[in-house]
Design a protein around this motif. Sequence first.
Motif, PDB file in Angstrom:
ATOM      1  N   ASN A 123     -23.782   7.181 -11.315  1.00 43.14           N
ATOM      2  CA  ASN A 123     -24.492   8.412 -11.018  1.00 43.14           C
ATOM      3  C   ASN A 123     -25.768   8.489 -11.846  1.00 43.14           C
ATOM      4  O   ASN A 123     -26.193   7.491 -12.441  1.00 43.14           O
ATOM      5  N   GLY A 124     -26.343   9.658 -11.921  1.00 46.10           N
ATOM      6  CA  GLY A 124     -27.592   9.808 -12.650  1.00 46.10           C
ATOM      7  C   GLY A 124     -27.457   9.429 -14.117  1.00 46.10           C
ATOM      8  O   GLY A 124     -28.374   8.861 -14.714  1.00 46.10           O
ATOM      9  N   LEU A 125     -26.301   9.715 -14.697  1.00 43.37           N
ATOM     10  CA  LEU A 125     -26.116   9.394 -16.112  1.00 43.37           C
ATOM     11  C   LEU A 125     -26.061   7.875 -16.316  1.00 43.37           C
ATOM     12  O   LEU A 125     -26.485   7.359 -17.348  1.00 43.37           O
ATOM     13  N   THR A 126     -25.531   7.178 -15.326  1.00 47.43           N
ATOM     14  CA  THR A 126     -25.520   5.718 -15.415  1.00 47.43           C
ATOM     15  C   THR A 126     -26.954   5.192 -15.467  1.00 47.43           C
ATOM     16  O   THR A 126     -27.279   4.284 -16.251  1.00 47.43           O
ATOM     17  N   ALA A 127     -27.798   5.777 -14.630  1.00 44.67           N
ATOM     18  CA  ALA A 127     -29.202   5.382 -14.649  1.00 44.67           C
ATOM     19  C   ALA A 127     -29.844   5.708 -15.985  1.00 44.67           C
ATOM     20  O   ALA A 127     -30.638   4.933 -16.530  1.00 44.67           O
ATOM     21  N   GLN A 128     -29.470   6.858 -16.532  1.00 48.39           N
ATOM     22  CA  GLN A 128     -29.984   7.226 -17.858  1.00 48.39           C
ATOM     23  C   GLN A 128     -29.560   6.191 -18.897  1.00 48.39           C
ATOM     24  O   GLN A 128     -30.359   5.800 -19.754  1.00 48.39           O
ATOM     25  N   ILE A 158     -28.971   3.089 -18.414  1.00 52.64           N
ATOM     26  CA  ILE A 158     -29.788   1.888 -18.240  1.00 52.64           C
ATOM     27  C   ILE A 158     -31.178   2.111 -18.815  1.00 52.64           C
ATOM     28  O   ILE A 158     -31.706   1.274 -19.553  1.00 52.64           O
ATOM     29  N   LEU A 159     -31.749   3.251 -18.498  1.00 52.01           N
ATOM     30  CA  LEU A 159     -33.088   3.555 -19.028  1.00 52.01           C
ATOM     31  C   LEU A 159     -33.081   3.479 -20.548  1.00 52.01           C
ATOM     32  O   LEU A 159     -33.958   2.860 -21.165  1.00 52.01           O
ATOM     33  N   ALA A 209     -34.304   9.660 -23.202  1.00 49.34           N
ATOM     34  CA  ALA A 209     -35.152   8.488 -23.351  1.00 49.34           C
ATOM     35  C   ALA A 209     -35.939   8.527 -24.655  1.00 49.34           C
ATOM     36  O   ALA A 209     -36.111   7.505 -25.336  1.00 49.34           O
ATOM     37  N   ILE A 246     -35.844   5.724 -27.702  1.00 46.70           N
ATOM     38  CA  ILE A 246     -36.991   4.979 -28.225  1.00 46.70           C
ATOM     39  C   ILE A 246     -37.007   5.033 -29.742  1.00 46.70           C
ATOM     40  O   ILE A 246     -37.158   4.019 -30.431  1.00 46.70           O
ATOM     41  N   PHE A 295     -27.174  14.401 -24.746  1.00 52.39           N
ATOM     42  CA  PHE A 295     -26.164  14.911 -23.840  1.00 52.39           C
ATOM     43  C   PHE A 295     -24.877  15.343 -24.552  1.00 52.39           C
ATOM     44  O   PHE A 295     -23.823  15.421 -23.942  1.00 52.39           O
TER      45      PHE A 295
END
Lengths: 470, 470, 470, 112, 112, 112
Positions: A290-295, A297-298, A347, A351, A406
């Motif tokens: 879901n969106g958190l998975t993408a987060q 990865i980011l 993100a 960093i 989160f």
Amino acid sequence: MKFVPTLDRGVDAAKASALALGLSLFTALPAFAQDAAATAAAAPKVDKGDTTWMLVSTILVIMMTIPGLALFYGGLVRSKNVLSVLVQVFAGFSLISILWVVYGYSLAFTGAGTAADATALTPFIGTLDKMFLAGVTTDSVAETFTKGVYIPELTFVIFQLTFAAITPALIIGAIAERIKFAAVMVFLVVWFTFSYLPMAHMVWWWGGPSAADAPSGLLFGWGALDFAGGTVVHINAGVAGLVACIVLGKRIGFNKDNMAPHSLVLTMIGACLLWVGWFGFNAGSNLEANGLTAQAILNTIVATAAAALAWMFVEWLTRGHASMLGAASGAVAGLVAITPAAGLAGAGGAIVLGAVAGVVCLWAVVSIKPMLGYDDSLDVFGVHGVGGVVGALGTAIVAAPSLGGFGVGEYTIAGQLVIQAKAVLVCIVTTGVVSFVSLYVIKMIFGLRVTEQAEREGLDIATHGERAYN
Amino acid sequence: MKFVPTLDRGVDAAKASALALGLSLFTALPAFAQDAAATAAAAPKVDKGDTTWMLVSTILVIMMTIPGLALFYGGLVRSKNVLSVLVQVFAGFSLISILWVVYGYSLAFTGAGTAADATALTPFIGTLDKMFLAGVTTDSVAETFTKGVYIPELTFVIFQLTFAAITPALIIGAIAERIKFAAVMVFLVVWFTFSYLPMAHMVWWWGGPSAADAPSGLLFGWGALDFAGGTVVHINAGVAGLVACIVLGKRIGFNKDNMAPHSLVLTMIGACLLWVGWFGFNAGSNLEANGLTAQAILNTIVATAAAALAWMFVEWLTRGHASMLGAASGAVAGLVAITPAAGLAGAGGAIVLGAVAGVVCLWAVVSIKPMLGYDDSLDVFGVHGVGGVVGALGTAIVAAPSLGGFGVGEYTIAGQLVIQAKAVLVCIVTTGVVSFVSLYVIKMIFGLRVTEQAEREGLDIATHGERAYN
Amino acid sequence: MKFVPTLDRGVDAAKASALALGLSLFTALPAFAQDAAATAAAAPKVDKGDTTWMLVSTILVIMMTIPGLALFYGGLVRSKNVLSVLVQVFAGFSLISILWVVYGYSLAFTGAGTAADATALTPFIGTLDKMFLAGVTTDSVAETFTKGVYIPELTFVIFQLTFAAITPALIIGAIAERIKFAAVMVFLVVWFTFSYLPMAHMVWWWGGPSAADAPSGLLFGWGALDFAGGTVVHINAGVAGLVACIVLGKRIGFNKDNMAPHSLVLTMIGACLLWVGWFGFNAGSNLEANGLTAQAILNTIVATAAAALAWMFVEWLTRGHASMLGAASGAVAGLVAITPAAGLAGAGGAIVLGAVAGVVCLWAVVSIKPMLGYDDSLDVFGVHGVGGVVGALGTAIVAAPSLGGFGVGEYTIAGQLVIQAKAVLVCIVTTGVVSFVSLYVIKMIFGLRVTEQAEREGLDIATHGERAYN
Amino acid sequence: MKFVMAIIKPFKLDEVRDALTAIGVQGLTVTEVKGYGRQKGHTEIYRGTEYAVSFLPKIKIEIAVNTDQVEKVVAAISSAAKTGQIGDGKIFVYGIDQAVRIRTGETDTEAL
Amino acid sequence: MKFVMAIIKPFKLDEVRDALTAIGVQGLTVTEVKGYGRQKGHTEIYRGTEYAVSFLPKIKIEIAVNTDQVEKVVAAISSAAKTGQIGDGKIFVYGIDQAVRIRTGETDTEAL
Amino acid sequence: MKFVMAIIKPFKLDEVRDALTAIGVQGLTVTEVKGYGRQKGHTEIYRGTEYAVSFLPKIKIEIAVNTDQVEKVVAAISSAAKTGQIGDGKIFVYGIDQAVRIRTGETDTEAL
Ligand SMILES: Nc1ncnc2c1ncn2[C@@H]1O[C@H](COP(=O)(O)OP(=O)(O)O)[C@@H](O)[C@H]1O
Ligand SMILES: Nc1ncnc2c1ncn2[C@@H]1O[C@H](COP(=O)(O)OP(=O)(O)O)[C@@H](O)[C@H]1O
Ligand SMILES: Nc1ncnc2c1ncn2[C@@H]1O[C@H](COP(=O)(O)OP(=O)(O)O)[C@@H](O)[C@H]1O
């Protein structure tokens, strides 16, 4: 915030029914029927998109280990020892994979279903109920972190298998170029059993969102945050590496002979595949797509990028060169540090966490190690141990919702920091003691080091009877 | 045919609400409530299968860059320069990844939601509204090319990140073995900002199928077809490479010393990983997982295969040898050419387009380059620039429904060809001017080339203080 | 237990309609309408999670071939021949990929829809109806092994393409370091057409679960079990390799010169990528993403691990060394053996099957080969042929439900063993005859071997005009 | 007969070979070597560890010539290999008793 | 004592070594070298660029022997290394003043 | 002038170089070679095939020195390279007629 899926309770239910069966035969059938009815009512929803994501993540973590980790390490040793490192990683991966099926999964991911069933050991280690995956069928499911969202339990078994298999392999870097092959194999098995499995259980085992009040692992119960294995994997292996390289002693010619990496190109390939595979490691730990998975990865991209650039930049400032090995080392440091925070940081936080890890690990490897004088051949402690601690503590900060993270509930950075520090401590003590004791015992029984002549000739010829390049 | 997902308009809605809030506090709450109701009514459908596909595609494009592209290039240089190439690609990838989060995504993929809001700049470049991914949450969604089918916006952010990160890295091949490390880093950042971001915006930014009449990027508005980045990525980088290698000048010993690739095995690994990763690049550009995605993969297999065979065959005809490097170069040429047509061509069209690209690029590299005498170290222009143009124009032909393609509407080859040619021209001018000007400025401020002694000694030692092989 | 998806019958229906159209125009429209209605009623359910899994599996099998197999083989030859091996695999993959689209898919996966339409050839080979993928659109679907679960037919086309492309490439290892480039290319095409396509059709073609009584391939009809290609791929290629290396004759200097692998590191990378890609091969063969897919991955991990460890262990017992090449060879043997049983065995059965394959293949390579004296350069027969037979027969055992396997119906081990043995025999005869005859014809027309001088100088320079390392 | 052995900078090899063929030398043998001398090496750093690399890549050329050609050969090498910068290398000359061409069995002058 | 230096084709190394051990030679040293001579090299093409590679891989063998053995050694090498084709290589012989076995300090004949 | 050529074990190179610089040697040339001698090699096994590898990695050092220094140089190498175990290597000495420093054109003693 909870981190491990509830595993199919059908097994326990069946066991309970079986017991009931023993006592009064005529009540058994209705009991089963009720059970079935209940199951039908709350038929667990498995989305094939999630299943596919877990299959992919599993494969990615395997690629991260073989060839990823093997090459990263293999490139860093002298050409006479490269095969020994490759074979240790490969055989270690193979051995632990099988042990995972035999008893590993069971010891890590089972436990009492209710407080009443719990024993004194429940917070520390699982049971042998699922030895040889007893009761785990292609239909068993495991709950993700989202209530009511399930994945096939077997996807969880194989995903976790890869974590169990890569972690001991990480230690190999610290003791490369001098340890006996048999000794390292025995050590990996013992350490896996007595340090990895308890840590995994303590940090990750719980009843899932649908049974959040059921017993759980010790650190999980404390509320320690470890999204993808900062303590379980990196601090655990990093400290074991430190202990092991000290017990083993320095390589012949350390600080005298030229021990430059024989192929930084291999190391570079390895570092890239580690990065690529780590997406499965970190984002797969979300257990769904879901969106958190993408987060996740980011975060795993930008933290790593920041760490690589930070390491290079400081190198350039202090020594006038930004090196390829620096970039690769920084990247791994960043990957290690973002691991516990992968699905918890924004993100921006990622960093910053990455950049800090890059600088701190550089300092650990370039300044602390020479100062203390131990011979951690490939800097397992400096990168995984130190980077792991930076990540574990940093997670408390970057997970703060006020900083774009989160973290949930009544989150306070200070409160979380204390919990994280305690978790780190438990990990260091566990792995430190287990490593030290087991290595001493192995030393007494088998001996740890190859002969001087074998070390000079190289382990490839001496131990494995072959040469890497002809 | 439309190519970029509508991005979550929730942000704008929220902004609008916020404004309303400023004017009349008592209307704010109802406004939000209405908003929520509207959202609930048209709850965007996210399929986790699509999400997983986008995650996988993202990871594939990363693997295509590191280690793929890095190895492809690294194998082609002399052994004294291999690390310099690897580190340039690695650091470039890292740097642009972070900048993508900071301002890249925002400048490429935001813009006016309605014609009324549009400014003169809207067709050329986005806004800074989503700097640091402001407003992009794990719940934001982006529309795919299918009306009503959404993916998490963060998957779109990371997928596009990988495109942004690989494109500047492609240029490195043209200027390898002689450029200063600092100069190349600065150049990549400048070029990314002033050439890549506007091109991406012009070609790919639009309102999505649910808002197809809203403003869009310039070339998108013209109806230019670029499925996966033929102009944005390949022509863009290829022409920049040509300009850069001319401004930089030839390597010492060019056409005199033996500059044979130091390891065609690395180049081969790189070419294979480029191919493998390119499936994410081309088929991921479909933004969902369906039959057309499979078609894009099929095209990416057969066009590439045809190009590799065509290159080898012509080599064999004209010089008596079919070489490994020819096979690899042909494959990359085919991959470049099929990129804009990946989801628009049928398998037959893909085979022909690939074969043509193989032959044309061979001719560009073997005949044109020596004729003109520039020193494009690794043939970035000959393969990506020329192959990109072949692909962009060829797309007009193979997309024709009459030829088995997937072009829609009242499709005429001639009409589409004109549009494609115009798009190519815009790209060449943009990247040409940006590259030329920025390199001259960098040359004046920092200088572009390493010293003669450093160039002879090799950049690995001279710039990075290490050697690849020991 | 059935193994191949029913392919979209829409094409045949359309054809039938077209015929009807020819006879009586006024009935045509209603016929179409009925067809459409029927389709709408039983609208095939495509889950995007399955689609994504098939796309991923396809990509994995490609990575397994290039660079996986290419590197595994490339590392094992002498440095003067490495490029020749890489280019043979690369060009072979490319060539067959295109032929797959042209006629391969059609010949393998079409056939009579009903017993009435069947001809004498139907059990042995398909038709040319789908040449150039005629009638296969982005909307066509193919049924998986679960009734009513479909995937886009194009995903099946590309997944099967990768099987067709890797199988001939496997043979290259047996004839490496001496065969003419043109000869090997022609041989691969002929063998693909006359051995691979019929075998694939005989083993895998059927009407799908919704048309289980329709005609099917010969061995499929017998009830032979081959989950992911033990006969079609491994025995098929392994025996072809044996025949080819005997027809070709030994390398100059065989058993005299030092022909040690020039880079076991490349071989190791290749072995790891084979393993990683094989997950797509074995688990992709389930055609959907569910618990059984995870089981197939688990089996592919533990069988391989057990085989690698078994090979190493016996090596250590008999020769005092556990080698890297042994680990890699064992792993490949395990992968080969588990292939037909991947989705049919339980984890325990997989471990045992893997261990047995490791030991038997070791014995084939170390004892049988020198005894018989043929020069199978890279042990294609010893690993793929012998391992394939172990796997095909072993599948009968480990698939037994009584042993934790997934065999269905009235399963008896003895009964299944007989069927498996018959299938193995058919395969050996088919490939043996095809290989022998085609090689003799090619020998007469083109000649098979390079000149002695070319063989001494190395094929890289002599045939391809380039050197791997400079 | 004499053996002329020269240690030169690697990138000068092609020029030296051309200079030698120009004066009629028909054969020579080349070896990759590492040299230690007045020319300073460099430092390599791998993470925390520095290695002072004092050996530099050089090329060794060996040529068997008739004694009367030695001077010409030495002169040709000297001028082709010279950059004027430290590390250009050395030429050594010493005597050979005998030379044989394996293919034909010819000896001495005919063998060169 | 003499030094016998032979330049031979790489694939002949094992045969030459066997021939030498057969006549009692107990030690030798081998170097990978590149040779330039009458035997023509080959052309390599990388994309658009051709390189004429005139240096061919050869093996250099060096053997220190007693003067009275030189003839036998040269003969053994000559016959084992010969294919009769161009590029078979050369043998050179020159004198040594002194030999030392490092392990024992033995000198001259005992050192070989 | 003399040429001192030593064949030593690879891991002794740094010690030997240090010993030589200590006695004033300013330049030398090093080659990676393979040695065959009393020291036994090893067997490598690749799947079914065994190769007896009789050549062992060695380092060849070449130093041009003034005749009066030969003794010192030989002694320095001998003691630095010695492990006392078989395979320590050999030292050979032979005469050179001429030496030239390419950079300056200096000859003989000045060239070293
Ligand atoms: N005494 C010597 N014996 C053998 N080789 C030498 C000697 N001195 C120098 N060399 C070789 O010559 C090369 C160049 O010598 P160096 O002192 O660096 O520069 P220059 O020749 O310009 O004085 C060295 O790298 C080494 O290979
Ligand atoms: N004058 C020379 N000095 C040193 N080495 C030589 C000389 N001439 C030839 N060689 C070596 O001998 C090898 C074989 O010589 P070549 O002329 O090709 O063939 P052949 O020995 O059959 O006449 C060359 O490759 C080179 O290594
Ligand atoms: N006659 C010889 N000529 C040239 N090199 C020799 C000779 N004998 C030995 N060598 C070199 O010396 C090395 C050491 O010799 P070896 O016989 O193994 O041990 P030791 O020197 O201790 O007797 C060999 O590996 C070889 O390189």
